[in-house]
Design an enzyme around this catalytic site. Structure first.
Site, PDB file in Angstrom:
ATOM      1  N   LEU A 107       0.810  -1.211   0.000  1.00 47.96           N
ATOM      2  CA  LEU A 107       0.000   0.000   0.000  1.00 47.96           C
ATOM      3  C   LEU A 107       0.846   1.264   0.000  1.00 47.96           C
ATOM      4  O   LEU A 107       0.433   2.294  -0.534  1.00 47.96           O
ATOM      5  CB  LEU A 107      -0.936   0.032   1.214  1.00 47.96           C
ATOM      6  CG  LEU A 107      -1.980  -1.070   1.330  1.00 47.96           C
ATOM      7  CD1 LEU A 107      -2.865  -0.823   2.543  1.00 47.96           C
ATOM      8  CD2 LEU A 107      -2.833  -1.151   0.059  1.00 47.96           C
ATOM      9  N   SER A 108       1.994   1.186   0.653  1.00 55.70           N
ATOM     10  CA  SER A 108       2.806   2.390   0.786  1.00 55.70           C
ATOM     11  C   SER A 108       4.268   1.995   0.942  1.00 55.70           C
ATOM     12  O   SER A 108       4.576   0.915   1.450  1.00 55.70           O
ATOM     13  CB  SER A 108       2.351   3.216   1.995  1.00 55.70           C
ATOM     14  OG  SER A 108       3.032   4.460   2.059  1.00 55.70           O
ATOM     15  N   SER A 109       5.144   2.884   0.502  1.00 55.46           N
ATOM     16  CA  SER A 109       6.568   2.594   0.586  1.00 55.46           C
ATOM     17  C   SER A 109       7.341   3.883   0.803  1.00 55.46           C
ATOM     18  O   SER A 109       6.820   4.988   0.614  1.00 55.46           O
ATOM     19  CB  SER A 109       7.053   1.899  -0.689  1.00 55.46           C
ATOM     20  OG  SER A 109       6.916   2.761  -1.807  1.00 55.46           O
TER      21      SER A 109
END
Length: 347
Positions: A107-109
């Site tokens: 979802l996020s990095s």
């Protein structure tokens, strides 16, 4: 009788205290800034100062490694010193880090620092510019912008409330308080508009038209599209145009109700395309950019016929009527619509 040696006062003068051992995190942070500078991505003194002032480890207290069921979480407070060391090495490696997963989906990095530096430099900010960041992530990028421009000039948006809450907390550790907004990034942030720059840290299928209306004339939008970075100059609410940078860019896709459909796939085997070209990064860029409009063989013929063009020969035009990608000239022979799913070849 004199001793002939040093006086008693001198003999008992306390030594200067030794310099305290520097925290390993500080050492790793300083080393990364030196490496980025040596790589030539921090030539601007203002961005070099920002990277030196903002340590990445405060924004990545943990990250995930591996794939599928093999994901492993490394974190700053792990009781195992070897795992803590692996966490620190990972944080200060010039690589993207997976920071949020849901059911195995990324979802996020935290973006690759050298790519962040290149994007911030390409954003071409000036003192007093108001910047909208699409994709808050860990808050690291927003912190760099705050250091360069001041909190009041920075707005960062993300769809996921857990992400924005985490980013806000990370930013507060260093005393930064930009506007961190939970919302659909494809809609922009009209309550904070107008903006001089929009920086996007997620891959797009199209440029959301709403962004143009939230920009001042002459504003710059820098966004990942296909596997590259498009730099658009906004004329007004109904027109923007620009070219791709030479660098490659791979990000998590934009999420949200108005993000648009994902880029269409290439529909099975790439008949007639040599395997070594399927793996060629420049050709992959063209395949994704023209997917749904040019068949793979048509894309290959175009690519070969035009001398295997690099990314910077391509551009994008955004109008109220639609969006087009083009090779060399927006009014030239090679123009095709973005976001189309038809199988016909482009002109």
């Amino acid at each position: 009788m004199g001793t002939g040696g040093k006086s008693a006062h001198a003999a008992h003068t306390p030594r200067e205290p030794e310099e305290p051992v520097r925290d390993l995190r500080e050492i790793a942070h300083a080393a990364q800034v030196r490496e980025l500078t040596a790589a030539g991505v921090l030539e601007d003194p203002a961005w070099r100062a920002a990277f030196a002032a903002v340590p990445r480890h405060l924004f990545v207290p943990y990250f995930w490694t591996g794939r599928g069921a093999g994901h492993e979480r490394l974190w700053a407070e792990d009781p195992d010193p070897e795992r803590r060391a692996r966490w620190l090495r990972g944080v200060y490696t010039d690589a993207p880090l997976a920071t949020r997963l849901r059911d195995g989906e990324l979802l996020s990095s935290s973006s690759q620092p050298s790519l962040m530096a290149r994007m911030l430099d390409a954003l071409d900010v000036r003192d007093g510019d108001d910047v909208l960041e699409i994709g808050a992530g860990t808050g690291y990028n927003a912190a760099l912008l705050c250091h360069r421009l001041g909190d009041e000039h920075v707005t960062t948006v993300d769809l996921d409330e857990e992400i924005t809450e985490s980013a806000r907390a990370h930013l507060a550790l260093l005393g930064y308080r930009p506007a961190v907004v939970t919302g659909d990034g494809a809609r922009g942030c009209p309550s904070r508009a107008p903006f001089d720059r929009i920086l996007v840290t997620c891959t797009l299928p199209l440029i959301p038209h709403a962004w143009l209306g939230q920009c001042r004339p002459g504003a710059r939008i820098l966004a990942p599209l296909s596997t590259g970075l498009i730099a658009l100059t906004v004329r007004d609410a109904d027109f923007a145009e620009g070219r791709f940078l030479h660098t490659s860019a791979y990000f998590v896709p934009l999420r949200g109700a108005t993000a648009g459909p994902p880029p269409p796939g290439m529909g099975g085997p790439l008949h007639g395309v040599p395997y070594e070209l399927v793996e060629n990064e420049r050709f992959q860029f063209l395949l994704i950019l023209t997917a749904g409009v040019l068949r793979p063989r048509e894309a290959l013929d175009l690519w070969r016929g035009e001398g295997r063009p690099a990314r910077e020969r391509f551009g994008v035009t955004v109008t109220a009527e639609g969006q087009w990608a083009w090779l060399d000239d927006p009014r030239g022979p090679y123009v095709w619509p973005l976001g189309e799913t038809a199988g016909a070849a482009g002109s």
